[in-house]
Scaffold this motif. Structure first.
Motif, PDB file in Angstrom:
ATOM      1  N   TRP A 123      38.912  35.599  29.935  1.00 22.94           N
ATOM      2  CA  TRP A 123      38.605  35.364  31.459  1.00 22.94           C
ATOM      3  C   TRP A 123      39.414  34.077  31.771  1.00 22.94           C
ATOM      4  O   TRP A 123      40.045  34.141  32.841  1.00 22.94           O
ATOM      5  N   GLN A 124      39.754  32.972  30.948  1.00 20.27           N
ATOM      6  CA  GLN A 124      40.361  31.949  31.105  1.00 20.27           C
ATOM      7  C   GLN A 124      41.861  32.255  31.263  1.00 20.27           C
ATOM      8  O   GLN A 124      42.523  31.840  32.193  1.00 20.27           O
ATOM      9  N   GLN A 125      42.173  33.260  30.450  1.00 20.55           N
ATOM     10  CA  GLN A 125      43.803  33.348  30.578  1.00 20.55           C
ATOM     11  C   GLN A 125      44.040  34.341  31.817  1.00 20.55           C
ATOM     12  O   GLN A 125      45.298  34.260  32.280  1.00 20.55           O
ATOM     13  N   ALA A 163      37.777  31.154  36.901  1.00 18.08           N
ATOM     14  CA  ALA A 163      37.114  30.016  36.757  1.00 18.08           C
ATOM     15  C   ALA A 163      35.805  30.150  35.925  1.00 18.08           C
ATOM     16  O   ALA A 163      35.057  31.271  35.821  1.00 18.08           O
ATOM     17  N   LEU A 164      35.428  29.043  35.301  1.00 16.88           N
ATOM     18  CA  LEU A 164      34.038  28.933  34.573  1.00 16.88           C
ATOM     19  C   LEU A 164      33.196  27.720  35.176  1.00 16.88           C
ATOM     20  O   LEU A 164      33.730  26.979  35.772  1.00 16.88           O
ATOM     21  N   VAL A 165      31.955  28.017  34.720  1.00 15.95           N
ATOM     22  CA  VAL A 165      31.207  26.975  35.384  1.00 15.95           C
ATOM     23  C   VAL A 165      30.663  26.172  33.976  1.00 15.95           C
ATOM     24  O   VAL A 165      30.258  27.072  33.225  1.00 15.95           O
ATOM     25  N   PHE A 178      31.324  42.829  38.716  1.00 14.54           N
ATOM     26  CA  PHE A 178      30.159  41.650  38.728  1.00 14.54           C
ATOM     27  C   PHE A 178      29.926  41.738  40.275  1.00 14.54           C
ATOM     28  O   PHE A 178      28.708  41.451  40.722  1.00 14.54           O
ATOM     29  N   MET A 179      30.794  41.874  41.178  1.00 13.43           N
ATOM     30  CA  MET A 179      30.449  41.935  42.617  1.00 13.43           C
ATOM     31  C   MET A 179      29.487  43.206  42.903  1.00 13.43           C
ATOM     32  O   MET A 179      29.129  43.085  44.097  1.00 13.43           O
ATOM     33  N   ALA A 180      29.333  43.960  42.127  1.00 15.73           N
ATOM     34  CA  ALA A 180      28.202  45.148  42.371  1.00 15.73           C
ATOM     35  C   ALA A 180      27.108  44.962  41.792  1.00 15.73           C
ATOM     36  O   ALA A 180      26.129  45.797  41.327  1.00 15.73           O
ATOM     37  N   ALA A 181      26.531  43.576  41.899  1.00 15.81           N
ATOM     38  CA  ALA A 181      25.155  43.187  41.230  1.00 15.81           C
ATOM     39  C   ALA A 181      24.982  43.633  40.112  1.00 15.81           C
ATOM     40  O   ALA A 181      24.044  44.042  39.788  1.00 15.81           O
ATOM     41  N   THR A 182      25.918  43.649  39.236  1.00 17.41           N
ATOM     42  CA  THR A 182      25.638  43.803  37.892  1.00 17.41           C
ATOM     43  C   THR A 182      25.033  42.712  36.995  1.00 17.41           C
ATOM     44  O   THR A 182      25.106  41.561  37.160  1.00 17.41           O
ATOM     45  N   VAL A 183      24.298  43.172  35.789  1.00 17.12           N
ATOM     46  CA  VAL A 183      23.814  41.892  35.088  1.00 17.12           C
ATOM     47  C   VAL A 183      24.654  41.515  33.974  1.00 17.12           C
ATOM     48  O   VAL A 183      25.355  42.507  33.293  1.00 17.12           O
ATOM     49  N   VAL A 184      25.132  40.502  34.076  1.00 19.29           N
ATOM     50  CA  VAL A 184      26.221  39.647  33.303  1.00 19.29           C
ATOM     51  C   VAL A 184      25.258  38.719  32.239  1.00 19.29           C
ATOM     52  O   VAL A 184      24.778  37.702  32.453  1.00 19.29           O
ATOM     53  N   ALA A 185      25.469  39.407  30.845  1.00 17.97           N
ATOM     54  CA  ALA A 185      24.613  38.236  30.168  1.00 17.97           C
ATOM     55  C   ALA A 185      25.791  37.894  29.055  1.00 17.97           C
ATOM     56  O   ALA A 185      26.395  38.549  28.436  1.00 17.97           O
ATOM     57  N   VAL A 186      25.692  36.445  29.000  1.00 14.80           N
ATOM     58  CA  VAL A 186      26.686  35.914  27.893  1.00 14.80           C
ATOM     59  C   VAL A 186      25.908  35.772  26.693  1.00 14.80           C
ATOM     60  O   VAL A 186      24.830  35.107  26.575  1.00 14.80           O
ATOM     61  N   VAL A 187      26.306  36.358  25.611  1.00 16.06           N
ATOM     62  CA  VAL A 187      25.678  36.438  24.094  1.00 16.06           C
ATOM     63  C   VAL A 187      26.158  35.197  23.429  1.00 16.06           C
ATOM     64  O   VAL A 187      27.264  35.285  22.820  1.00 16.06           O
ATOM     65  N   SER A 188      25.529  34.212  23.575  1.00 19.41           N
ATOM     66  CA  SER A 188      26.179  32.857  22.706  1.00 19.41           C
ATOM     67  C   SER A 188      24.873  31.844  22.630  1.00 19.41           C
ATOM     68  O   SER A 188      23.844  31.994  23.034  1.00 19.41           O
ATOM     69  N   THR A 189      25.535  30.899  22.044  1.00 19.51           N
ATOM     70  CA  THR A 189      24.468  29.917  21.856  1.00 19.51           C
ATOM     71  C   THR A 189      24.452  29.116  23.476  1.00 19.51           C
ATOM     72  O   THR A 189      25.198  29.023  24.046  1.00 19.51           O
ATOM     73  N   SER A 190      23.409  28.126  23.490  1.00 20.10           N
ATOM     74  CA  SER A 190      23.105  27.715  24.490  1.00 20.10           C
ATOM     75  C   SER A 190      24.327  26.482  24.756  1.00 20.10           C
ATOM     76  O   SER A 190      24.871  26.154  25.676  1.00 20.10           O
ATOM     77  N   ASP A 227      27.507  26.698  23.633  1.00 20.72           N
ATOM     78  CA  ASP A 227      28.634  27.535  24.170  1.00 20.72           C
ATOM     79  C   ASP A 227      28.515  27.965  25.530  1.00 20.72           C
ATOM     80  O   ASP A 227      29.418  27.415  26.266  1.00 20.72           O
ATOM     81  N   PHE A 228      27.363  28.176  26.129  1.00 20.07           N
ATOM     82  CA  PHE A 228      27.076  28.616  27.343  1.00 20.07           C
ATOM     83  C   PHE A 228      27.365  27.333  28.278  1.00 20.07           C
ATOM     84  O   PHE A 228      27.853  27.432  29.283  1.00 20.07           O
ATOM     85  N   GLU A 229      26.711  26.388  27.997  1.00 18.85           N
ATOM     86  CA  GLU A 229      27.219  25.040  28.715  1.00 18.85           C
ATOM     87  C   GLU A 229      28.553  24.465  28.732  1.00 18.85           C
ATOM     88  O   GLU A 229      28.832  23.886  29.779  1.00 18.85           O
ATOM     89  N   LYS A 230      29.257  24.688  27.601  1.00 21.69           N
ATOM     90  CA  LYS A 230      30.630  24.504  27.810  1.00 21.69           C
ATOM     91  C   LYS A 230      31.525  25.157  28.802  1.00 21.69           C
ATOM     92  O   LYS A 230      32.419  24.819  29.240  1.00 21.69           O
ATOM     93  N   GLY A 231      31.249  26.422  29.090  1.00 27.63           N
ATOM     94  CA  GLY A 231      31.764  27.072  30.286  1.00 27.63           C
ATOM     95  C   GLY A 231      31.232  28.639  30.119  1.00 27.63           C
ATOM     96  O   GLY A 231      31.349  29.491  29.137  1.00 27.63           O
ATOM     97  N   HIS A 232      30.896  29.176  31.296  1.00 29.22           N
ATOM     98  CA  HIS A 232      30.561  30.332  31.427  1.00 29.22           C
ATOM     99  C   HIS A 232      30.668  31.080  32.922  1.00 29.22           C
ATOM    100  O   HIS A 232      31.035  30.164  33.830  1.00 29.22           O
ATOM    101  N   ILE A 233      30.584  32.268  33.023  1.00 30.07           N
ATOM    102  CA  ILE A 233      31.183  32.907  34.288  1.00 30.07           C
ATOM    103  C   ILE A 233      29.934  32.507  35.215  1.00 30.07           C
ATOM    104  O   ILE A 233      28.789  32.906  35.049  1.00 30.07           O
TER     105      ILE A 233
END
Length: 103
Positions: A92-94, A98-100, A11-23, A25-31
């Protein structure tokens, strides 16, 4: 497949990170810095990844299943560096990462 700590380095190497989920789930916590993509509408032409065929693309979801399906589609379309977070958001949590919450 990646574990949480490997993903941090990628991720620190400017990677595209896509969370494939419902909105929801995304709002509950994402990277932090990741972008949400609806699983039903995600594919190689999605605006999040369309111009990233040679860049690392990391896919994350709650369980890993939706990400695996999306990864197969991207690889079939010629994406060279596609990664899936093994175990999804729970892994990720284990790893005590952190999640946002929110958008």
């Amino acid at each position: 497949q990646l574990n949480g700590k490997q993903l941090v380095f990628l991720f620190m190497a400017a990677t595209v990170v896509a969370v494939v989920s419902t909105s929801g789930d995304f709002e509950k916590g994402h990277i932090a810095g990741s972008r949400n993509a609806q699983a039903s509408a995600f594919g190689p032409d999605n605006k999040l990844v369309a111009n990233a065929k040679q860049s690392p693309v990391v896919l994350v979801c709650r369980s890993g299943n939706a990400s695996e399906t999306a990864a197969k589609a991207l690889k079939k379309a010629g994406f060279e560096k596609v990664y899936v977070l093994d175990g999804g958001i729970p892994a990720w949590q284990q790893a005590d990462l952190a999640l946002v919450k929110g958008r």
